[in-house]
Motif scaffolding. Sequence first.
Motif, mmCIF file in Angstrom:
data_model
loop_
_atom_site.group_PDB
_atom_site.id
_atom_site.type_symbol
_atom_site.label_atom_id
_atom_site.label_comp_id
_atom_site.label_asym_id
_atom_site.label_seq_id
_atom_site.Cartn_x
_atom_site.Cartn_y
_atom_site.Cartn_z
ATOM 1 N N ARG A 44 0.808 -1.212 0.000
ATOM 2 C CA ARG A 44 0.000 0.000 0.000
ATOM 3 C C ARG A 44 0.847 1.270 0.000
ATOM 4 N NH1 ARG A 44 -4.690 -1.016 4.433
ATOM 5 N NH2 ARG A 44 -3.017 -1.985 5.632
ATOM 6 N N VAL A 45 2.146 1.092 -0.103
ATOM 7 C CA VAL A 45 3.064 2.242 -0.188
ATOM 8 C C VAL A 45 4.139 1.920 -1.223
ATOM 9 C CG1 VAL A 45 2.690 3.068 2.165
ATOM 10 C CG2 VAL A 45 4.430 1.329 1.733
ATOM 11 N N ASP A 46 4.706 2.947 -1.795
ATOM 12 C CA ASP A 46 5.814 2.797 -2.746
ATOM 13 C C ASP A 46 7.125 2.928 -1.996
ATOM 14 O OD1 ASP A 46 3.931 2.592 -4.706
ATOM 15 O OD2 ASP A 46 4.123 4.657 -5.405
ATOM 16 N N THR A 47 7.791 1.820 -1.813
ATOM 17 C CA THR A 47 9.077 1.849 -1.106
ATOM 18 C C THR A 47 9.821 0.551 -1.369
ATOM 19 O OG1 THR A 47 10.126 2.230 1.039
ATOM 20 C CG2 THR A 47 8.154 0.845 1.006
ATOM 21 N N GLN A 48 11.013 0.457 -0.805
ATOM 22 C CA GLN A 48 11.885 -0.690 -1.045
ATOM 23 C C GLN A 48 11.636 -1.785 -0.019
ATOM 24 O OE1 GLN A 48 16.116 0.004 -0.536
ATOM 25 N NE2 GLN A 48 16.597 -1.322 -2.267
ATOM 26 N N ILE A 49 11.708 -3.059 -0.481
ATOM 27 C CA ILE A 49 11.568 -4.208 0.409
ATOM 28 C C ILE A 49 12.898 -4.435 1.121
ATOM 29 C CG2 ILE A 49 11.091 -6.684 0.542
ATOM 30 C CD1 ILE A 49 9.401 -6.400 -1.978
ATOM 31 N N THR A 50 12.863 -4.452 2.443
ATOM 32 C CA THR A 50 14.089 -4.663 3.218
ATOM 33 C C THR A 50 14.208 -6.085 3.766
ATOM 34 O OG1 THR A 50 12.994 -3.870 5.236
ATOM 35 C CG2 THR A 50 14.156 -2.241 3.890
ATOM 36 N N GLU A 51 13.087 -6.817 3.849
ATOM 37 C CA GLU A 51 13.154 -8.170 4.419
ATOM 38 C C GLU A 51 11.961 -8.992 3.937
ATOM 39 O OE1 GLU A 51 12.879 -10.406 8.781
ATOM 40 O OE2 GLU A 51 13.189 -8.235 8.652
ATOM 41 N N VAL A 52 12.220 -10.264 3.607
ATOM 42 C CA VAL A 52 11.169 -11.234 3.298
ATOM 43 C C VAL A 52 11.163 -12.249 4.426
ATOM 44 C CG1 VAL A 52 10.327 -12.972 1.680
ATOM 45 C CG2 VAL A 52 11.434 -10.904 0.822
ATOM 46 N N GLY A 53 10.033 -12.360 5.131
ATOM 47 C CA GLY A 53 9.993 -13.150 6.356
ATOM 48 C C GLY A 53 9.389 -14.531 6.237
ATOM 49 N N GLY A 76 6.491 -12.722 -5.099
ATOM 50 C CA GLY A 76 6.604 -12.061 -6.406
ATOM 51 C C GLY A 76 7.770 -11.109 -6.478
ATOM 52 N N LEU A 77 8.169 -10.545 -5.338
ATOM 53 C CA LEU A 77 9.315 -9.645 -5.257
ATOM 54 C C LEU A 77 10.172 -10.066 -4.081
ATOM 55 C CD1 LEU A 77 7.625 -6.164 -5.879
ATOM 56 C CD2 LEU A 77 8.982 -7.482 -7.512
ATOM 57 N N LYS A 78 11.470 -9.980 -4.288
ATOM 58 C CA LYS A 78 12.408 -10.346 -3.237
ATOM 59 C C LYS A 78 13.000 -9.084 -2.613
ATOM 60 C CE LYS A 78 12.098 -14.847 -3.760
ATOM 61 N NZ LYS A 78 11.579 -15.723 -2.684
ATOM 62 N N GLU A 79 13.838 -9.303 -1.593
ATOM 63 C CA GLU A 79 14.484 -8.210 -0.868
ATOM 64 C C GLU A 79 15.285 -7.322 -1.821
ATOM 65 O OE1 GLU A 79 17.734 -7.695 2.771
ATOM 66 O OE2 GLU A 79 16.718 -9.605 2.421
ATOM 67 N N GLY A 80 15.107 -6.007 -1.670
ATOM 68 C CA GLY A 80 15.817 -5.041 -2.495
ATOM 69 C C GLY A 80 14.980 -4.466 -3.617
ATOM 70 N N ASN A 81 13.897 -5.122 -3.976
ATOM 71 C CA ASN A 81 13.021 -4.612 -5.031
ATOM 72 C C ASN A 81 12.116 -3.506 -4.492
ATOM 73 O OD1 ASN A 81 13.289 -6.430 -7.601
ATOM 74 N ND2 ASN A 81 13.343 -7.837 -5.857
ATOM 75 N N ILE A 82 11.593 -2.707 -5.413
ATOM 76 C CA ILE A 82 10.693 -1.615 -5.053
ATOM 77 C C ILE A 82 9.262 -2.109 -5.178
ATOM 78 C CG2 ILE A 82 9.939 0.721 -5.555
ATOM 79 C CD1 ILE A 82 12.753 0.542 -4.414
ATOM 80 N N ALA A 83 8.526 -2.071 -4.091
ATOM 81 C CA ALA A 83 7.109 -2.445 -4.100
ATOM 82 C C ALA A 83 6.281 -1.237 -4.533
ATOM 83 C CB ALA A 83 6.678 -2.913 -2.716
ATOM 84 N N LYS A 84 5.325 -1.471 -5.409
ATOM 85 C CA LYS A 84 4.463 -0.414 -5.938
ATOM 86 C C LYS A 84 3.028 -0.638 -5.483
ATOM 87 C CE LYS A 84 7.618 1.685 -8.529
ATOM 88 N NZ LYS A 84 7.987 3.121 -8.343
ATOM 89 N N THR A 85 2.262 0.439 -5.490
ATOM 90 C CA THR A 85 0.852 0.353 -5.138
ATOM 91 C C THR A 85 0.001 0.282 -6.402
ATOM 92 O OG1 THR A 85 0.644 2.766 -5.089
ATOM 93 C CG2 THR A 85 1.235 1.668 -3.028
#
Length: 416
Positions: A101-110, A218-227
């Motif tokens: 729900r925000v545009d930012t970078q993924i820092t961790e996949v848990g 669908g996206l791993k750590e370091g990718n940019i998540a989009k809304t």
Amino acid sequence: MAVLTLGRVAVLAVIGAVGAGAGFHYTGRQVPWPLDRIPYGKLIPPYAEATQRPAQQGRQAAPQRPPVTIVTAKVERKPMPVRLDAIGTVQAISTVTVRSRVDTQITEVGFKDGGYVKKGDVLFRLDSRLVESLLRQAEANVARDKASLSSAESELRRAEELAKREFATDQRLDTARTQVATLKASIRGGEAFVDSLKVQLTYYTITAPVSGRIGVAGLKEGNIAKTGDNSTTLVTINQIDPIYVSFSLPQRHLPDIRAAMTSGTAVVLATQHGAPKGVEGKIAVIDNMVDATTGTIQMRAIFDNPEETLWPGALCQVRVTLRVDPEALTVPREAVQNGQNGTFVFVIEDGTARARPVTVDRTIDDRVVLSSGLKGDETVVIDGQLLLTDGARTVERNRGGQKPPGNLTSQRGSAG
């Protein structure tokens, strides 16, 4: 050229007269004199006798048809279920598509791809440094306004004391009151902004909304998540315990199904293709409309699935048991034959086969449930029907430990 002499003419006349007499005798007419002196009866029988004798000889010489070798079984009354079979598709109770729900970078996949997650488990952590700084700033502004409010309230109290002694003007008192009200409104606005930032901060820690089996990230750590709806899906979670199986049944069974659901006797067994065992459940949902194209109605059964025997998207065999008839009239499936006049069975009465028309209600495994045609104490043929006719004599194979004669055969089939 041969010359006819008197002797030859006499011989031909005698032969013709004898032949004419033979013709009279064969056809049963009276032979004229003097030909009646010839013993035609010893040489040529009359026509009626000649035609009747071979037929009588044929009837006397025709061998009697041997009995047909058969295998029989008893008609039984036994408890038999009323059940329906269908092909179903396994469906998750809930499928959740997780997006940012925000545009930012993924820092961790848990989580691990394909693992099991519980509701509330952390799935993704996003870069939240910006919103955290904004939150601290908003909290500081609220603290500043609260301090200013404390000073303004002190000033208001002094102004009210001076006004009572008539040392302060009304204008000063109004100004102090306005300052206090303004600071209170500013504090409320600041606190609301703090709450908003705290809510936004939760968007940066994505947790599992349901318990279930998770898919591949669908996206791993370091990718940019989009809304947005067109953004990349972060992951999908399927809730599979409990789980649905969707299937269709003909609409003619709907009254029986609803009656079984009301009485609580309906049981559903779903066996996934390739699985060693099935899972029992119950009908949970009946669609509110019959499909006019196929004449079927869609249903869903719900199953407890702790061992994950049923997997979303898989095909399975569905068996719906509506009730159990305690005294169902049954025969082996091999006993029922199809003829021009419908279904029938051969019943053995004193060693003679009799064809009996029957009405088939349903087939359960290797038994056929009959609704009419038999009483329940008969013996029916289950092998050798192809050689049988109504009224044929029979002998049962291996009855009393004896083998049938070698010239008798046993075949299965149908006869009309």
